[in-house]
Design an enzyme around this catalytic site. Structure first.
Site, PDB file in Angstrom:
ATOM      1  N   TYR A  24     -15.896   2.285 -23.690  1.00 20.56           N
ATOM      2  CA  TYR A  24     -15.088   2.238 -24.917  1.00 20.56           C
ATOM      3  C   TYR A  24     -16.003   2.098 -26.137  1.00 20.56           C
ATOM      4  O   TYR A  24     -15.835   2.786 -27.157  1.00 20.56           O
ATOM      5  CB  TYR A  24     -14.109   1.063 -24.840  1.00 20.56           C
ATOM      6  CG  TYR A  24     -13.584   0.610 -26.185  1.00 20.56           C
ATOM      7  CD1 TYR A  24     -12.644   1.371 -26.878  1.00 20.56           C
ATOM      8  CD2 TYR A  24     -14.054  -0.562 -26.783  1.00 20.56           C
ATOM      9  CE1 TYR A  24     -12.193   0.963 -28.137  1.00 20.56           C
ATOM     10  CE2 TYR A  24     -13.610  -0.969 -28.026  1.00 20.56           C
ATOM     11  CZ  TYR A  24     -12.682  -0.204 -28.692  1.00 20.56           C
ATOM     12  OH  TYR A  24     -12.252  -0.602 -29.937  1.00 20.56           O
ATOM     13  N   SER A 106     -12.681  -6.515 -38.006  1.00 19.39           N
ATOM     14  CA  SER A 106     -11.694  -5.444 -37.809  1.00 19.39           C
ATOM     15  C   SER A 106     -10.260  -5.978 -37.811  1.00 19.39           C
ATOM     16  O   SER A 106     -10.005  -7.084 -37.331  1.00 19.39           O
ATOM     17  CB  SER A 106     -11.969  -4.751 -36.470  1.00 19.39           C
ATOM     18  OG  SER A 106     -10.905  -3.894 -36.129  1.00 19.39           O
ATOM     19  N   TYR A 129      -6.626  -1.505 -41.648  1.00 21.03           N
ATOM     20  CA  TYR A 129      -6.082  -0.185 -41.315  1.00 21.03           C
ATOM     21  C   TYR A 129      -4.717  -0.072 -41.959  1.00 21.03           C
ATOM     22  O   TYR A 129      -3.974  -1.066 -42.025  1.00 21.03           O
ATOM     23  CB  TYR A 129      -5.892  -0.041 -39.796  1.00 21.03           C
ATOM     24  CG  TYR A 129      -7.124   0.380 -39.039  1.00 21.03           C
ATOM     25  CD1 TYR A 129      -7.846   1.506 -39.399  1.00 21.03           C
ATOM     26  CD2 TYR A 129      -7.542  -0.327 -37.901  1.00 21.03           C
ATOM     27  CE1 TYR A 129      -8.970   1.907 -38.676  1.00 21.03           C
ATOM     28  CE2 TYR A 129      -8.653   0.065 -37.171  1.00 21.03           C
ATOM     29  CZ  TYR A 129      -9.358   1.190 -37.566  1.00 21.03           C
ATOM     30  OH  TYR A 129     -10.454   1.590 -36.847  1.00 21.03           O
ATOM     31  N   THR A 155     -10.223   1.159 -44.279  1.00 16.94           N
ATOM     32  CA  THR A 155     -10.681   2.300 -43.479  1.00 16.94           C
ATOM     33  C   THR A 155      -9.662   3.432 -43.582  1.00 16.94           C
ATOM     34  O   THR A 155      -8.482   3.237 -43.305  1.00 16.94           O
ATOM     35  CB  THR A 155     -10.878   1.879 -42.012  1.00 16.94           C
ATOM     36  OG1 THR A 155     -11.896   0.876 -41.982  1.00 16.94           O
ATOM     37  CG2 THR A 155     -11.312   3.053 -41.149  1.00 16.94           C
ATOM     38  N   ARG A 164     -10.533  10.029 -26.973  1.00 22.28           N
ATOM     39  CA  ARG A 164     -11.790   9.560 -26.376  1.00 22.28           C
ATOM     40  C   ARG A 164     -11.666   9.686 -24.875  1.00 22.28           C
ATOM     41  O   ARG A 164     -10.999   8.896 -24.214  1.00 22.28           O
ATOM     42  CB  ARG A 164     -12.076   8.140 -26.825  1.00 22.28           C
ATOM     43  CG  ARG A 164     -12.268   8.134 -28.347  1.00 22.28           C
ATOM     44  CD  ARG A 164     -12.196   6.811 -28.995  1.00 22.28           C
ATOM     45  NE  ARG A 164     -11.979   6.949 -30.435  1.00 22.28           N
ATOM     46  CZ  ARG A 164     -11.506   5.999 -31.209  1.00 22.28           C
ATOM     47  NH1 ARG A 164     -11.192   4.826 -30.684  1.00 22.28           N
ATOM     48  NH2 ARG A 164     -11.341   6.211 -32.483  1.00 22.28           N
ATOM     49  N   LYS A 254     -13.843   2.888 -46.610  1.00 24.09           N
ATOM     50  CA  LYS A 254     -14.709   3.281 -45.488  1.00 24.09           C
ATOM     51  C   LYS A 254     -14.188   4.549 -44.823  1.00 24.09           C
ATOM     52  O   LYS A 254     -13.008   4.626 -44.474  1.00 24.09           O
ATOM     53  CB  LYS A 254     -14.735   2.154 -44.454  1.00 24.09           C
ATOM     54  CG  LYS A 254     -15.477   2.503 -43.167  1.00 24.09           C
ATOM     55  CD  LYS A 254     -15.605   1.278 -42.275  1.00 24.09           C
ATOM     56  CE  LYS A 254     -16.408   1.554 -41.028  1.00 24.09           C
ATOM     57  NZ  LYS A 254     -15.633   2.162 -39.958  1.00 24.09           N
ATOM     58  N   HIS A 278     -16.871   7.135 -38.678  1.00 16.76           N
ATOM     59  CA  HIS A 278     -16.315   6.206 -37.692  1.00 16.76           C
ATOM     60  C   HIS A 278     -17.171   6.197 -36.415  1.00 16.76           C
ATOM     61  O   HIS A 278     -16.678   6.061 -35.295  1.00 16.76           O
ATOM     62  CB  HIS A 278     -14.875   6.610 -37.353  1.00 16.76           C
ATOM     63  CG  HIS A 278     -13.953   5.450 -37.085  1.00 16.76           C
ATOM     64  ND1 HIS A 278     -13.023   5.004 -37.987  1.00 16.76           N
ATOM     65  CD2 HIS A 278     -13.813   4.644 -35.999  1.00 16.76           C
ATOM     66  CE1 HIS A 278     -12.341   3.988 -37.465  1.00 16.76           C
ATOM     67  NE2 HIS A 278     -12.811   3.746 -36.257  1.00 16.76           N
TER      68      HIS A 278
HETATM   69  C1  LIG Z   1     -16.004   0.461 -30.221  1.00 15.17           C
HETATM   70  C2  LIG Z   1     -15.832   0.751 -31.677  1.00 15.17           C
HETATM   71  C3  LIG Z   1     -14.685   0.301 -32.320  1.00 15.17           C
HETATM   72  C4  LIG Z   1     -14.546   0.518 -33.694  1.00 15.17           C
HETATM   73  N1  LIG Z   1     -13.467  -0.024 -34.337  1.00 15.17           N
HETATM   74  C5  LIG Z   1     -13.377   0.107 -35.684  1.00 15.17           C
HETATM   75  C6  LIG Z   1     -12.351  -0.568 -36.383  1.00 15.17           C
HETATM   76  O1  LIG Z   1     -11.554  -1.293 -35.819  1.00 15.17           O
HETATM   77  N2  LIG Z   1     -12.285  -0.365 -37.728  1.00 15.17           N
HETATM   78  C7  LIG Z   1     -13.169   0.432 -38.406  1.00 15.17           C
HETATM   79  O2  LIG Z   1     -13.063   0.584 -39.614  1.00 15.17           O
HETATM   80  N3  LIG Z   1     -14.167   1.045 -37.750  1.00 15.17           N
HETATM   81  C8  LIG Z   1     -14.300   0.889 -36.420  1.00 15.17           C
HETATM   82  N4  LIG Z   1     -15.358   1.467 -35.764  1.00 15.17           N
HETATM   83  C9  LIG Z   1     -16.385   2.199 -36.525  1.00 15.17           C
HETATM   84  C10 LIG Z   1     -17.495   1.268 -37.003  1.00 15.17           C
HETATM   85  O3  LIG Z   1     -17.031   0.412 -38.007  1.00 15.17           O
HETATM   86  C11 LIG Z   1     -18.698   2.040 -37.564  1.00 15.17           C
HETATM   87  O4  LIG Z   1     -18.243   2.962 -38.524  1.00 15.17           O
HETATM   88  C12 LIG Z   1     -19.502   2.780 -36.496  1.00 15.17           C
HETATM   89  O5  LIG Z   1     -19.554   2.043 -35.307  1.00 15.17           O
HETATM   90  C13 LIG Z   1     -20.924   3.053 -36.993  1.00 15.17           C
HETATM   91  O6  LIG Z   1     -21.656   3.754 -36.054  1.00 15.17           O
HETATM   92  P1  LIG Z   1     -22.683   3.077 -35.019  1.00 15.17           P
HETATM   93  O7  LIG Z   1     -21.848   2.491 -33.924  1.00 15.17           O
HETATM   94  O8  LIG Z   1     -23.491   4.239 -34.581  1.00 15.17           O
HETATM   95  O9  LIG Z   1     -23.467   2.036 -35.770  1.00 15.17           O
HETATM   96  C14 LIG Z   1     -15.528   1.248 -34.399  1.00 15.17           C
HETATM   97  C15 LIG Z   1     -16.666   1.683 -33.738  1.00 15.17           C
HETATM   98  C16 LIG Z   1     -16.845   1.438 -32.390  1.00 15.17           C
HETATM   99  C17 LIG Z   1     -18.106   1.883 -31.716  1.00 15.17           C
END
Ligand SMILES: Cc1cc2nc3c(=O)[nH]c(=O)nc-3n(C[C@H](O)[C@H](O)[C@H](O)COP(=O)(O)O)c2cc1C
Length: 371
Positions: A24, A106, A129, A155, A164, A254, A278
């Protein structure tokens, strides 16, 4: 094994948490091309070596939105991150505070904003969100105010979730039914330390900010179902204006990749933006964040801070984004791997590694400060 790099933490987390959780976090959407591009395009940014500059002292501190950060790094909002270790987001926020960096909690964290604020001794940033239920959003914004969050991060790149495939294969999603429950149970059984730390003693396993909406005793599958039904695909810039009217403090948008959207964010009163796809989990085939950044910097001409995330896997990568104009970067997977591998100490060490790598990269490129 000694853990010397973020890649080591990824491997250690894989050994420590159940497969459905590792996949995940690790995975992206569809063929994961944008995820790979985030990492690959960033690593391809060349760093210019300079010599015979006095770099006996390098200063990584920066100012951002009225805060001083020990380095331009922020823990990105990651949904369900708290499952990686007992009350995980509390542990991560403690590590972030000790390292002098910010964290955006988050909307879909395991621990509620109140729990994280109490556990960490101060409020983190809160990530919002947009949900169909505007009242739910208004209540979250009110809670962020009440807790004293220094910034709200909205976001905007998730009007609907990208598919996914790994989550379907691991039975995390895709209406897995009884067979899926058994499949996940087998994955948990293969990770007994996690099963005890999180499964047995780490509860409640819920999305802490949504318990009033979904029900405190509801299983995680109900939360995932609620979310799937409640992301608001109809939200537009008017909705952004509505959020702006409710939140007088720093508001960060974001999920911007297009210069026109960056300009619209400024027009509508954003205080900062995050150039982000994201983490390659939404539109597969979208441009990598590092390639999107220069055109956005050109368009905005420095009128508000521009943050970026995606693909940071070392302190060298922090400097790469900095060279292209980012006021700060966010890291997503790296801190969560740290949490999965070693809880608070794991996150702390990931941040230490990034800091040491950043300092060395600054010295070897002849930079004494980032400001
Ligand atoms: C498992 C996972 C869950 C995420 N959940 C959120 C979230 O709840 N809200 C959000 O704005 N971004 C979410 N993101 C995006 C991250 O905030 C971020 O943009 C991203 O992980 C950056 O890339 P990196 O993992 O390569 O550092 C999530 C990313 C991952 C990997």
């Amino acid at each position: 094994m000694k853990l010397a790099s973020i890649a080591d933490y990824r491997a250690a987390s894989r050994r420590r948490v159940p497969r459905f959780l590792f996949d995940y976090t690790d995975g992206g959407s569809y063929a994961e091309q944008t995820l790979a591009a985030n990492v690959g395009d960033l690593a391809a940014v060349q760093l210019d070596q300079r010599v015979l500059v006095d770099v006996s002292r390098v200063e990584t501190r920066v100012k951002l939105l009225g805060q001083t950060l020990a380095m331009p790094v922020i823990l990105a909002p990651v949904g369900l991150a708290g499952l990686h270790a007992r009350r995980g987001e509390v542990q991560a926020w403690r590590a972030a505070r000790e390292a002098g960096v910010a964290m955006a909690l988050s909307t879909v964290s395991i621990c509620s904003l109140a729990e994280v604020t109490t556990g960490g001794g101060a409020a983190p940033w809160f990530q919002l969100y947009l949900t169909r239920d505007k009242g739910a959003n208004a209540a979250m914004i009110a809670e962020a105010k009440a807790q004293g969050c220094p910034a709200l991060m909205l976001t905007v790149d998730l009007p609907t979730p990208g598919a996914r495939y790994r989550d379907v294969r691991s039975s995390l999603t895709g209406a897995p039914g009884l067979a899926g429950t058994l499949h996940r149970a087998a994955q948990v059984a293969a990770r007994p330390r996690w099963a005890v730390d999180v499964g047995l003693f780490g509860g409640p396993v819920a999305m802490g900010n949504l318990t009033r909406l979904v029900g405190a005793t509801a299983p995680l599958s109900d939360y995932l179902g609620w979310l799937a039904r409640n992301f608001d695909a109809s939200a537009d810039w008017d909705r952004f204006a509505w959020v702006r009217s409710l939140w007088p403090g720093p508001l960060i948008v974001k999920g911007i990749l297009h210069p026109d959207d960056a300009a619209l964010a400024v027009q509508h009163g954003a205080d900062a933006i995050v150039v982000s796809n994201h983490g390659g989990r939404q539109l597969d085939g979208a441009i990598s964040a590092v390639r999107a950044l220069p055109a956005i910097m050109d368009r905005l001409g420095g009128c508000i801070p521009v943050l970026a995330d995606g693909g940071v896997r070392s302190g060298l990568d922090v400097l790469r984004y900095h060279m292209l104009g980012a006021a700060a970067v966010m890291i997503g997977r790296p801190w969560v791997w740290g949490l999965g591998a070693g809880g608070q100490a794991g996150v702390a060490h990931v941040l230490q590694l990034i800091r040491a790598e950043l300092e060395t990269a600054m010295a070897l490129t002849g930079r004494t400060r980032l400001a």
